[in-house]
Write an enzyme that holds these catalytic residues in place. Structure first.
Site, PDB file in Angstrom:
ATOM      1  N   ASP A  93      44.155  34.596  35.586  1.00 30.53           N
ATOM      2  CA  ASP A  93      43.878  36.031  35.528  1.00 30.53           C
ATOM      3  C   ASP A  93      44.427  36.520  34.185  1.00 30.53           C
ATOM      4  OD1 ASP A  93      43.499  38.815  36.485  1.00 30.53           O
ATOM      5  OD2 ASP A  93      45.690  38.798  36.579  1.00 30.53           O
ATOM      6  N   ASP A  95      45.322  40.401  33.194  1.00 29.14           N
ATOM      7  CA  ASP A  95      46.259  41.524  33.204  1.00 29.14           C
ATOM      8  C   ASP A  95      47.446  41.251  34.124  1.00 29.14           C
ATOM      9  OD1 ASP A  95      44.671  43.202  31.451  1.00 29.14           O
ATOM     10  OD2 ASP A  95      43.269  43.332  33.122  1.00 29.14           O
TER      11      ASP A  95
END
Length: 261
Positions: A93, A95
Site C-alpha cells: 500500500d 499512504d
C-alpha cells in the site's frame, strides 16, 4: 479572604463587649461559632494546598507488563522467513505504509472541503495529490528497509493504492526516487480506487499473484487474506491525518515492530 473575615469578627466581638451584658451573652457564642467554622474551612483549604495532585503518578510493573497478544515481527525476521524461497511478487500500500503523506491530504481538506471528508471524492484533489503533492510526503524508514530487502531477493514489487486514478501521475516516479528502485524494476502504481462495500485491492492482488502484501489499514490485511497472501501490518503513524487508528493485529496478522516511522 478568610483572614480578613476573621479580623472583622474579632472587631465585632470587641464592640459587643462594650454593650450590655445581656446582649453580650446572646451574641458572643454565635460569633465564636462562626470563627471556629472559618478556622475549620481555612485549615481544610491549607491542607489541600499542602497536598496537591502528584505531577508524576508513576507506574507499576504490572501495568508495564500488560501487552496485547500481537504477533510482532522485525524486517530481519521477515527476510529470514523467506530464505530458500524463489523470487515472488510482493505488494505495498502507499499512504501510511511506504509514505507519510498526511501533509498532502491535510492541504487537500483545507483547500477543497474544510472540516469535511468530501475532498476525497473530488477529482481536483486527486489530480493535485497524484501529480506533485507527494513532494511533501516523507518516505517511511520501515519501507526503505523492506523494499531494499525485497529488491535484494529479486522480488517483483507492486504498489497498490486506494487512491483514485487520474489521467497523469508522478507517484510512480516519486516512489522510484524515494526508494532507489532501478528503472528496470519499476512497475507503474496501481490505482485501485475506492468503492463502497467493496475491497478494490483484492482483484489486483489476485491478478498480480502477490504472495506478500504490506499495509497499514484493515482493508490491506483482509485483501491479502482473501487471496491467501501473507498480509503484514505496518503501523500507521500516530499523527497521521487518517483517523481513527486501526487495531494492529486484530486479524491475527504479523505486525512489524517500530514501523510507525
Amino acid at each position: 479572604m478568610v483572614v480578613k473575615i476573621f479580623d472583622q469578627l474579632l472587631h465585632f466581638i470587641c464592640k459587643i463587649n462594650k454593650h450590655k451584658k445581656g446582649i453580650q451573652m446572646r451574641k458572643t457564642p454565635l460569633a465564636l461559632s462562626a470563627i471556629f467554622l472559618l478556622l475549620s474551612l481555612n485549615h481544610t483549604a491549607v491542607a489541600k494546598d499542602a497536598n496537591p495532585a502528584p505531577l508524576y503518578p508513576g507506574v507499576n510493573v504490572a501495568q508495564l507488563a500488560q501487552q496485547s497478544p500481537v504477533h510482532w515481527v522485525s524486517v530481519a525476521q521477515i527476510e529470514n522467513s523467506l530464505n530458500g524461497r524463489p523470487p515472488m511478487a510482493v505488494g505495498f500500500d502507499i499512504d501510511d505504509t511506504v509514505l507519510f503523506s498526511s501533509p498532502g491530504f491535510y492541504r487537500g481538506q483545507v483547500e477543497f472541503s474544510p472540516g469535511k471528508q468530501d475532498y476525497l471524492k473530488n477529482p481536483q484533489f486527486w489530480e493535485k495529490m497524484n501529480n506533485g503533492w507527494d513532494d511533501f510526503s516523507m518516505p517511511k524508514d520501515v519501507a526503505k528497509s523492506l523494499i531494499a530487502m525485497h529488491l535484494k531477493r529479486g522480488d517483483s514489487i507492486y504498489f497498490v493504492t486506494g487512491r483514485s486514478e487520474t489521467k497523469t501521475e508522478t507517484v510512480t516516479k516519486t516512489l522510484q526516487n524515494d526508494f532507489q528502485i532501478p528503472q528496470d524494476k519499476v512497475n507503474p502504481v496501481i490505482f485501485a480506487g475506492d468503492k463502497a462495500g467493496q475491497n478494490t485491492k483484492v482483484q489486483w492482488l489476485k491478478d498480480k499473484q502477490i504472495k506478500v502484501f504490506y499495509g497499514d489499514s484493515d482493508n490491506d490485511i483482509t485483501a491479502a487474506q482473501a487471496v491467501s497472501a501473507r498480509g503484514i501490518r505496518v503501523l500507521r503513524a500516530s499523527n497521521s491525518s487518517y483517523k481513527p487508528l486501526p487495531q494492529a493485529g486484530v486479524f491475527g496478522e504479523e505486525v512489524i515492530v517500530n514501523s510507525e516511522f
